[in-house]
Design a protein around this motif. Structure first.
Motif, PDB file in Angstrom:
ATOM      1  N   ARG A  92       2.626 -30.874 -47.897  1.00  0.00           N
ATOM      2  CA  ARG A  92       2.867 -29.426 -47.836  1.00  0.00           C
ATOM      3  C   ARG A  92       2.623 -28.769 -49.196  1.00  0.00           C
ATOM      4  N   LYS A  93       3.004 -29.438 -50.262  1.00  0.00           N
ATOM      5  CA  LYS A  93       2.775 -28.861 -51.594  1.00  0.00           C
ATOM      6  C   LYS A  93       1.275 -28.747 -51.886  1.00  0.00           C
ATOM      7  N   PHE A  94       0.512 -29.761 -51.512  1.00  0.00           N
ATOM      8  CA  PHE A  94      -0.930 -29.698 -51.739  1.00  0.00           C
ATOM      9  C   PHE A  94      -1.556 -28.508 -50.998  1.00  0.00           C
ATOM     10  N   VAL A  95      -1.082 -28.264 -49.783  1.00  0.00           N
ATOM     11  CA  VAL A  95      -1.611 -27.134 -49.020  1.00  0.00           C
ATOM     12  C   VAL A  95      -1.113 -25.818 -49.603  1.00  0.00           C
ATOM     13  N   GLN A  96       0.166 -25.726 -49.900  1.00  0.00           N
ATOM     14  CA  GLN A  96       0.744 -24.489 -50.427  1.00  0.00           C
ATOM     15  C   GLN A  96       0.141 -24.090 -51.763  1.00  0.00           C
ATOM     16  N   GLU A  97      -0.201 -25.091 -52.588  1.00  0.00           N
ATOM     17  CA  GLU A  97      -0.778 -24.797 -53.906  1.00  0.00           C
ATOM     18  C   GLU A  97      -2.284 -24.566 -53.841  1.00  0.00           C
ATOM     19  N   ILE A 146       5.164 -37.047 -28.727  1.00  0.00           N
ATOM     20  CA  ILE A 146       4.860 -36.936 -30.150  1.00  0.00           C
ATOM     21  C   ILE A 146       3.620 -37.795 -30.402  1.00  0.00           C
ATOM     22  N   ASP A 147       2.538 -37.184 -30.804  1.00  0.00           N
ATOM     23  CA  ASP A 147       1.253 -37.902 -30.864  1.00  0.00           C
ATOM     24  C   ASP A 147       1.105 -38.686 -32.165  1.00  0.00           C
ATOM     25  N   PHE A 148       1.885 -39.769 -32.276  1.00  0.00           N
ATOM     26  CA  PHE A 148       1.765 -40.624 -33.445  1.00  0.00           C
ATOM     27  C   PHE A 148       0.315 -41.071 -33.638  1.00  0.00           C
ATOM     28  N   TYR A 149      -0.163 -40.981 -34.876  1.00  0.00           N
ATOM     29  CA  TYR A 149      -1.521 -41.371 -35.281  1.00  0.00           C
ATOM     30  C   TYR A 149      -2.603 -40.448 -34.736  1.00  0.00           C
ATOM     31  N   GLY A 150      -2.222 -39.415 -33.998  1.00  0.00           N
ATOM     32  CA  GLY A 150      -3.200 -38.458 -33.521  1.00  0.00           C
ATOM     33  C   GLY A 150      -3.383 -37.300 -34.482  1.00  0.00           C
ATOM     34  N   GLY A 151      -2.275 -36.854 -35.084  1.00  0.00           N
ATOM     35  CA  GLY A 151      -2.344 -35.857 -36.143  1.00  0.00           C
ATOM     36  C   GLY A 151      -2.029 -34.430 -35.765  1.00  0.00           C
ATOM     37  N   LYS A 152      -2.021 -34.111 -34.469  1.00  0.00           N
ATOM     38  CA  LYS A 152      -1.825 -32.714 -34.089  1.00  0.00           C
ATOM     39  C   LYS A 152      -0.446 -32.204 -34.503  1.00  0.00           C
ATOM     40  N   TYR A 153       0.587 -33.000 -34.237  1.00  0.00           N
ATOM     41  CA  TYR A 153       1.929 -32.530 -34.589  1.00  0.00           C
ATOM     42  C   TYR A 153       2.095 -32.458 -36.107  1.00  0.00           C
ATOM     43  N   ILE A 154       1.343 -33.287 -36.852  1.00  0.00           N
ATOM     44  CA  ILE A 154       1.421 -33.261 -38.311  1.00  0.00           C
ATOM     45  C   ILE A 154       0.774 -31.981 -38.843  1.00  0.00           C
ATOM     46  N   GLN A 155      -0.288 -31.531 -38.190  1.00  0.00           N
ATOM     47  CA  GLN A 155      -0.875 -30.241 -38.559  1.00  0.00           C
ATOM     48  C   GLN A 155       0.194 -29.151 -38.531  1.00  0.00           C
ATOM     49  N   GLU A 156       0.985 -29.166 -37.480  1.00  0.00           N
ATOM     50  CA  GLU A 156       2.012 -28.149 -37.318  1.00  0.00           C
ATOM     51  C   GLU A 156       3.101 -28.282 -38.382  1.00  0.00           C
ATOM     52  N   LEU A 157       3.461 -29.531 -38.725  1.00  0.00           N
ATOM     53  CA  LEU A 157       4.498 -29.745 -39.733  1.00  0.00           C
ATOM     54  C   LEU A 157       4.048 -29.287 -41.117  1.00  0.00           C
ATOM     55  N   ILE A 158       2.794 -29.529 -41.440  1.00  0.00           N
ATOM     56  CA  ILE A 158       2.287 -29.202 -42.773  1.00  0.00           C
ATOM     57  C   ILE A 158       2.356 -27.706 -43.048  1.00  0.00           C
ATOM     58  N   VAL A 159       2.158 -26.896 -42.017  1.00  0.00           N
ATOM     59  CA  VAL A 159       2.158 -25.441 -42.217  1.00  0.00           C
ATOM     60  C   VAL A 159       3.415 -24.771 -41.667  1.00  0.00           C
ATOM     61  N   ALA A 160       4.383 -25.567 -41.217  1.00  0.00           N
ATOM     62  CA  ALA A 160       5.616 -24.985 -40.669  1.00  0.00           C
ATOM     63  C   ALA A 160       6.363 -24.206 -41.751  1.00  0.00           C
ATOM     64  N   LYS A 161       6.938 -23.055 -41.382  1.00  0.00           N
ATOM     65  CA  LYS A 161       7.704 -22.257 -42.343  1.00  0.00           C
ATOM     66  C   LYS A 161       8.976 -22.988 -42.758  1.00  0.00           C
ATOM     67  N   ASP A 162       9.577 -23.718 -41.835  1.00  0.00           N
ATOM     68  CA  ASP A 162      10.831 -24.411 -42.087  1.00  0.00           C
ATOM     69  C   ASP A 162      10.691 -25.848 -41.597  1.00  0.00           C
ATOM     70  N   LEU A 163      10.526 -26.792 -42.527  1.00  0.00           N
ATOM     71  CA  LEU A 163      10.310 -28.180 -42.136  1.00  0.00           C
ATOM     72  C   LEU A 163      11.536 -28.740 -41.427  1.00  0.00           C
ATOM     73  N   GLN A 164      12.727 -28.398 -41.899  1.00  0.00           N
ATOM     74  CA  GLN A 164      13.938 -28.896 -41.269  1.00  0.00           C
ATOM     75  C   GLN A 164      14.009 -28.471 -39.806  1.00  0.00           C
ATOM     76  N   ALA A 165      13.690 -27.200 -39.530  1.00  0.00           N
ATOM     77  CA  ALA A 165      13.722 -26.707 -38.158  1.00  0.00           C
ATOM     78  C   ALA A 165      12.681 -27.418 -37.297  1.00  0.00           C
ATOM     79  N   ALA A 166      11.517 -27.672 -37.884  1.00  0.00           N
ATOM     80  CA  ALA A 166      10.459 -28.367 -37.145  1.00  0.00           C
ATOM     81  C   ALA A 166      10.889 -29.803 -36.842  1.00  0.00           C
ATOM     82  N   TYR A 167      11.523 -30.458 -37.794  1.00  0.00           N
ATOM     83  CA  TYR A 167      12.033 -31.805 -37.568  1.00  0.00           C
ATOM     84  C   TYR A 167      13.151 -31.818 -36.524  1.00  0.00           C
ATOM     85  N   ASP A 168      13.997 -30.808 -36.557  1.00  0.00           N
ATOM     86  CA  ASP A 168      15.085 -30.723 -35.575  1.00  0.00           C
ATOM     87  C   ASP A 168      14.527 -30.669 -34.158  1.00  0.00           C
ATOM     88  N   ALA A 169      13.449 -29.901 -33.971  1.00  0.00           N
ATOM     89  CA  ALA A 169      12.831 -29.778 -32.647  1.00  0.00           C
ATOM     90  C   ALA A 169      12.253 -31.112 -32.192  1.00  0.00           C
TER      91      ALA A 169
END
Length: 445
Positions: free
Chosen positions: A259-264, A408-431
């Motif tokens: 997330r830091k790499f993307v945000q920066e 949860i598409d482990f090794y597929g990457g789609k859900y990780i795309q969503e996590l990387i740009v999520a406004k709130d990582l904790q909320a995304a993890y909770d879901a």
């Protein structure tokens, strides 16, 4: 060529080391078995693979049919060159290759119809308990001092040799580093961030994440969580826990780096497009500086135009402690078909393929033989940082079953795309944890 994901999501745990597995050239690399394997002590099968004398080797012959996923190596004549080398030792041997573009699916059919040749790359999705139905047990001496000897084993017998060993880390362009004024490879997370900023200031893309391709993103999550946690069976505990993802654990540790790499802005500007093929040229030319991938990608970057001496490889510094872990995972396993009528020669062939053909070095792998020295110079550089190597082991298959049930598409990457740009990582993890807990309840775990 990008990693093919022909295996259905229902089999993703077979790719427990999936991001360590080789990609490209028709290679649908595979990782650990989806079934826990025994630790063989004695193999009840005879040992026809004992070293043959020169006269015995000259007499050993016949025809072998070898099924492979490497269409590229068949088309460019590489496999024919392997045959010529094999025939120097076994002049009466004849080798016929058949390469399949959709190997992961086609080998399933071939096994059930009894048309799996004499030698083939093991069906990665086949439970270890079923290996004996289709493959011949290997002689003990073939598996001595070999990595992952027990990953394809059941009830005291081993059925496959890995065809390469992969680790993962940062592949980098040394000229790009020099241009940005980076004179030391970063060995801490803070140093990695400093290097990324220097690269951006120099007009170089610090890290090509391949966000749009999706599958490379697994390195920032389940593809690396276990070695960052220091436990290659780390996932097994979550079969009986409702909370899988935590911000302050290894999942969050890796995700916050991504997330830091993307945000920066330290990654490619066009995140949406799948630029996998183009990205190799960007790294090769120095327009981009780093990949976070397995060593299998090194030959592909060199093939895209880089000089080998300009490409380096180091463990990803995921914290500031200085002592880093790194994974060791297998590529496809090779074995002998139970239906082969020339098993003795087939054993000789798989031993040759893994130890003598040159396949391992040419494809950027570490040797499967623990006593052999890596041929790829970048691997020597990687090992010079003295990472603590952790070898892949077969884990609890229920983890993958839960992931599928939770969607949860482990090794597929789609859900990780969503996590990387999520406004709130904790909320995304909770879901995600809510879905995981519901899956556990449904499956009764």
């Amino acid at each position: 060529m990008r990693m093919k994901k022909a295996i259905s999501t229902g089999l993703t745990f077979v790719l427990a080391a999936g991001l360590l597995a080789a990609c490209g050239g028709g290679n649908e690399g595979s990782g650990a078995s989806n079934s826990p394997s025994a630790s063989p002590s004695a193999n009840p099968s005879p040992s026809p693979s004992e070293a043959a004398s020169p006269s015995q080797a000259e007499e050993l012959g016949g025809k072998l049919k070898v099924l492979t996923h490497r269409t590229d190596l068949l088309n460019d004549g590489t496999l024919d060159r392997y045959t010529e080398k094999f025939k120097e030792k076994y002049p009466k041997a004849e080798i016929e290759y058949e390469a399949m573009t959709n190997y992961a699916q086609d080998i399933k059919v071939r096994l059930t119809t009894g048309e799996a040749g004499d030698v083939n790359m093991l069906d990665a999705s086949l439970p270890n308990s079923e290996l004996a139905n289709y493959y011949e047990p290997l002689p003990d001496e073939l598996t001595e001092d070999m990595y992952f000897a027990d990953l394809k084993a059941h009830e005291g017998s081993r059925y496959g040799l890995a065809t390469g060993v992969n680790t993962q880390g940062i592949i980098y362009n040394k000229k790009a580093f020099a241009q940005a004024g980076i004179d030391q490879v970063p060995t801490t997370l803070d140093a990695l961030y400093e290097a990324a900023q220097k690269l951006e200031d120099a007009g170089i893309i610090p890290l090509y994440m391949n966000y749009g391709a999706q599958w490379p993103l697994g390195n920032w999550s389940e593809g690396s969580v276990k070695f960052v946690a220091g436990d290659m069976l780390y996932f097994d505990q979550f079969v009986t826990k409702d909370e899988l993802f935590t911000v302050d654990g290894p999942w969050g540790q890796l995700m916050n780096i991504a997330r830091k790499f993307v945000q920066e802005g330290w990654v490619e500007k066009d995140l949406a497009t799948n630029n996998w093929e183009m990205s190799k040229g960007e790294i090769a030319s120095g327009k981009a500086a780093m990949y976070f991938l397995g060593n299998w990608a090194i030959p592909q970057v060199i093939g895209a135009g880089a000089a080998s001496e300009d490409i380096g490889f180091f463990p990803i510094p995921y914290d500031n402690n200085g002592q880093l872990n790194a994974p060791l995972g297998p590529d496809y396993f090779i074995g002998v078909s139970k239906n082969s009528k020339n098993k003795e020669l087939a054993f000789k062939y798989i031993e040759f393929f893994v130890k003598e053909s040159g396949y391992i070095g040419a494809n950027g792998f570490m040797p499967v033989d623990k006593n052999a020295v890596p041929e790829v110079p970048q691997l020597a550089e990687f090992k010079s940082f003295n990472p603590n190597f952790l070898e892949e082991v077969a884990g609890d298959p229920r983890f993958n079953e839960l992931g599928n049930k939770a969607e949860i598409d482990f090794y597929g990457g789609k859900y990780i795309q969503e996590l990387i740009v999520a406004k709130d990582l904790q909320a995304a993890y909770d879901a995600l944890n809510k879905k995981w807990a519901a899956a556990r309840k449904t499956l009764g775990y």
